[in-house]
Design a protein around this motif. Sequence first.
Motif, PDB file in Angstrom:
ATOM      1  N   SER A 135       0.945  -1.170  -0.074  1.00  0.00           N
ATOM      2  CA  SER A 135      -0.107  -0.260   0.125  1.00  0.00           C
ATOM      3  C   SER A 135       0.900   1.193   0.026  1.00  0.00           C
ATOM      4  CB  SER A 135      -1.044  -0.140   1.068  1.00  0.00           C
ATOM      5  OG  SER A 135      -0.221  -0.086   2.358  1.00  0.00           O
ATOM      6  N   TYR A 136       0.174   2.344  -0.237  1.00  0.00           N
ATOM      7  CA  TYR A 136       1.127   3.429  -0.320  1.00  0.00           C
ATOM      8  C   TYR A 136       0.103   4.607   0.391  1.00  0.00           C
ATOM      9  CZ  TYR A 136       3.209   1.496  -4.066  1.00  0.00           C
ATOM     10  OH  TYR A 136       4.294   0.619  -4.706  1.00  0.00           O
ATOM     11  N   PRO A 137       0.639   4.657   1.744  1.00  0.00           N
ATOM     12  CA  PRO A 137      -0.445   5.370   2.556  1.00  0.00           C
ATOM     13  C   PRO A 137       0.236   6.873   2.416  1.00  0.00           C
ATOM     14  CG  PRO A 137       1.234   4.441   3.948  1.00  0.00           C
ATOM     15  CD  PRO A 137       1.321   3.737   2.460  1.00  0.00           C
ATOM     16  N   GLY A 138      -0.890   7.826   2.297  1.00  0.00           N
ATOM     17  CA  GLY A 138      -0.464   9.298   2.306  1.00  0.00           C
ATOM     18  C   GLY A 138       0.019   9.569   0.603  1.00  0.00           C
ATOM     19  N   ALA A 139       1.072  10.463   0.664  1.00  0.00           N
ATOM     20  CA  ALA A 139       1.454  10.825  -0.559  1.00  0.00           C
ATOM     21  C   ALA A 139       2.992   9.959  -0.810  1.00  0.00           C
ATOM     22  CB  ALA A 139       1.722  12.457  -0.558  1.00  0.00           C
ATOM     23  N   THR A 140       3.298   9.117  -0.065  1.00  0.00           N
ATOM     24  CA  THR A 140       4.334   8.311  -0.378  1.00  0.00           C
ATOM     25  C   THR A 140       4.487   7.440  -1.600  1.00  0.00           C
ATOM     26  OG1 THR A 140       5.946   6.914   1.009  1.00  0.00           O
ATOM     27  CG2 THR A 140       3.618   6.220   0.919  1.00  0.00           C
ATOM     28  N   LEU A 141       5.788   7.540  -1.966  1.00  0.00           N
ATOM     29  CA  LEU A 141       6.187   6.767  -3.168  1.00  0.00           C
ATOM     30  C   LEU A 141       6.431   5.261  -2.830  1.00  0.00           C
ATOM     31  CD1 LEU A 141       7.429   9.515  -5.481  1.00  0.00           C
ATOM     32  CD2 LEU A 141       5.183   8.426  -5.506  1.00  0.00           C
ATOM     33  N   GLU A 142       6.941   5.083  -1.730  1.00  0.00           N
ATOM     34  CA  GLU A 142       7.563   3.830  -1.152  1.00  0.00           C
ATOM     35  C   GLU A 142       6.630   3.169  -0.460  1.00  0.00           C
ATOM     36  OE1 GLU A 142      10.645   2.642  -1.657  1.00  0.00           O
ATOM     37  OE2 GLU A 142      10.901   4.272  -3.023  1.00  0.00           O
ATOM     38  N   PRO A 143       6.345   1.714  -0.939  1.00  0.00           N
ATOM     39  CA  PRO A 143       5.237   0.947  -0.621  1.00  0.00           C
ATOM     40  C   PRO A 143       5.704   0.565   0.940  1.00  0.00           C
ATOM     41  CG  PRO A 143       6.715  -0.608  -1.837  1.00  0.00           C
ATOM     42  CD  PRO A 143       7.033   0.911  -1.868  1.00  0.00           C
ATOM     43  N   GLU A 144       4.238   0.573   1.719  1.00  0.00           N
ATOM     44  CA  GLU A 144       4.448  -0.051   3.088  1.00  0.00           C
ATOM     45  C   GLU A 144       3.711  -1.627   2.695  1.00  0.00           C
ATOM     46  OE1 GLU A 144       1.023   0.540   6.308  1.00  0.00           O
ATOM     47  OE2 GLU A 144       2.705   2.060   6.426  1.00  0.00           O
ATOM     48  N   ILE A 145       4.448  -2.340   3.262  1.00  0.00           N
ATOM     49  CA  ILE A 145       4.219  -4.063   3.019  1.00  0.00           C
ATOM     50  C   ILE A 145       3.791  -4.488   4.245  1.00  0.00           C
ATOM     51  CG2 ILE A 145       5.329  -6.079   2.211  1.00  0.00           C
ATOM     52  CD1 ILE A 145       7.420  -4.450   0.942  1.00  0.00           C
ATOM     53  N   ALA A 146       2.615  -5.294   4.207  1.00  0.00           N
ATOM     54  CA  ALA A 146       1.895  -5.974   5.126  1.00  0.00           C
ATOM     55  C   ALA A 146       1.902  -7.345   4.918  1.00  0.00           C
ATOM     56  CB  ALA A 146       0.223  -5.688   5.414  1.00  0.00           C
ATOM     57  N   ARG A 147       2.820  -8.300   5.685  1.00  0.00           N
ATOM     58  CA  ARG A 147       2.832  -9.498   5.388  1.00  0.00           C
ATOM     59  C   ARG A 147       1.437 -10.361   5.854  1.00  0.00           C
ATOM     60  NH1 ARG A 147       8.409 -12.287   5.601  1.00  0.00           N
ATOM     61  NH2 ARG A 147       8.423 -11.049   3.930  1.00  0.00           N
ATOM     62  N   ILE A 148       0.850 -10.998   5.192  1.00  0.00           N
ATOM     63  CA  ILE A 148      -0.280 -11.764   5.776  1.00  0.00           C
ATOM     64  C   ILE A 148      -0.011 -13.254   6.154  1.00  0.00           C
ATOM     65  CG2 ILE A 148      -2.501 -12.447   4.777  1.00  0.00           C
ATOM     66  CD1 ILE A 148      -1.993  -9.284   4.816  1.00  0.00           C
ATOM     67  N   VAL A 149       0.890 -13.891   5.368  1.00  0.00           N
ATOM     68  CA  VAL A 149       1.089 -15.300   5.653  1.00  0.00           C
ATOM     69  C   VAL A 149       2.381 -15.591   4.944  1.00  0.00           C
ATOM     70  CG1 VAL A 149      -0.033 -16.311   3.718  1.00  0.00           C
ATOM     71  CG2 VAL A 149       0.304 -17.750   5.917  1.00  0.00           C
ATOM     72  N   ASP A 150       3.285 -16.507   5.727  1.00  0.00           N
ATOM     73  CA  ASP A 150       4.553 -16.932   5.307  1.00  0.00           C
ATOM     74  C   ASP A 150       4.671 -18.391   5.861  1.00  0.00           C
ATOM     75  OD1 ASP A 150       7.168 -17.129   4.398  1.00  0.00           O
ATOM     76  OD2 ASP A 150       7.958 -15.397   5.449  1.00  0.00           O
ATOM     77  N   THR A 151       4.380 -19.192   4.991  1.00  0.00           N
ATOM     78  CA  THR A 151       4.309 -20.732   5.333  1.00  0.00           C
ATOM     79  C   THR A 151       4.588 -21.520   4.223  1.00  0.00           C
ATOM     80  OG1 THR A 151       2.805 -22.137   6.312  1.00  0.00           O
ATOM     81  CG2 THR A 151       1.802 -20.912   4.773  1.00  0.00           C
ATOM     82  N   SER A 152       4.561 -22.810   4.811  1.00  0.00           N
ATOM     83  CA  SER A 152       4.888 -24.031   3.709  1.00  0.00           C
ATOM     84  C   SER A 152       3.326 -24.562   3.234  1.00  0.00           C
ATOM     85  CB  SER A 152       5.649 -25.120   4.320  1.00  0.00           C
ATOM     86  OG  SER A 152       7.210 -24.670   4.401  1.00  0.00           O
ATOM     87  N   VAL A 153       3.326 -24.844   2.020  1.00  0.00           N
ATOM     88  CA  VAL A 153       1.868 -25.248   1.696  1.00  0.00           C
ATOM     89  C   VAL A 153       2.175 -26.645   0.682  1.00  0.00           C
ATOM     90  CG1 VAL A 153       0.715 -22.996   1.750  1.00  0.00           C
ATOM     91  CG2 VAL A 153       1.975 -23.712  -0.354  1.00  0.00           C
TER      92      VAL A 153
END
Length: 192
Positions: A135-153
């Motif tokens: 996502s890009y909150p406000g006027a930022t050009l650098e993304p904010e990254i939210a990790r949802i899951v990190d697993t083996s499947v």
Amino acid sequence: MASRAKRILVIGKRADILERSVAALNQQGHSAVGTSSESADAEFHAGDFDLITIGGGVDAATRARLHARFKEQNKDVMVLDVYAPIAGQQIAWALRRSSVEGELGRAFSVTEGAGAFVARATIERACALRLEIYSYPGATLEPEIARIVDTSVTPGTHEFRLEEVLVRNGFMAVLTLNGEEHHLHRLQQRLG
């Protein structure tokens, strides 16, 4: 093992990102050109390229038209949807292969239903899976990254519930398999 230089067309919306991408590819020994034209399929012929990348800022209708038209021009050209923060990784992966089709996963989507958002992917082989929302909150050009899951499947269809605020404020959902195969789902039509 060095691979031969590739002819690459980079299509995107932001001139600064295009310039950096083309320069980086040319520094790696490839022959890359960039354009922000929505009529790239009329200005360039797919037969002149090994790989055509279409950036995340290109709207869905233009993206679909470009994919179809370039494949009409040259059925063997690789056409890859890329997203600037991970485009270098995506391009490197595609250039090591003879196709941009995923080996480990397919059918990645984010849908809304029954009061929740769900990310869904079909996994072909056991692998490591990471799902992130950029996502890009406000006027930022650098993304904010939210990790949802990190697993083996394991093989099969996997679903992951997503917080509504992440999806509504997010720009791109990125599914990464074994750290190198990327699948994208654009969440919003903003950001050039």
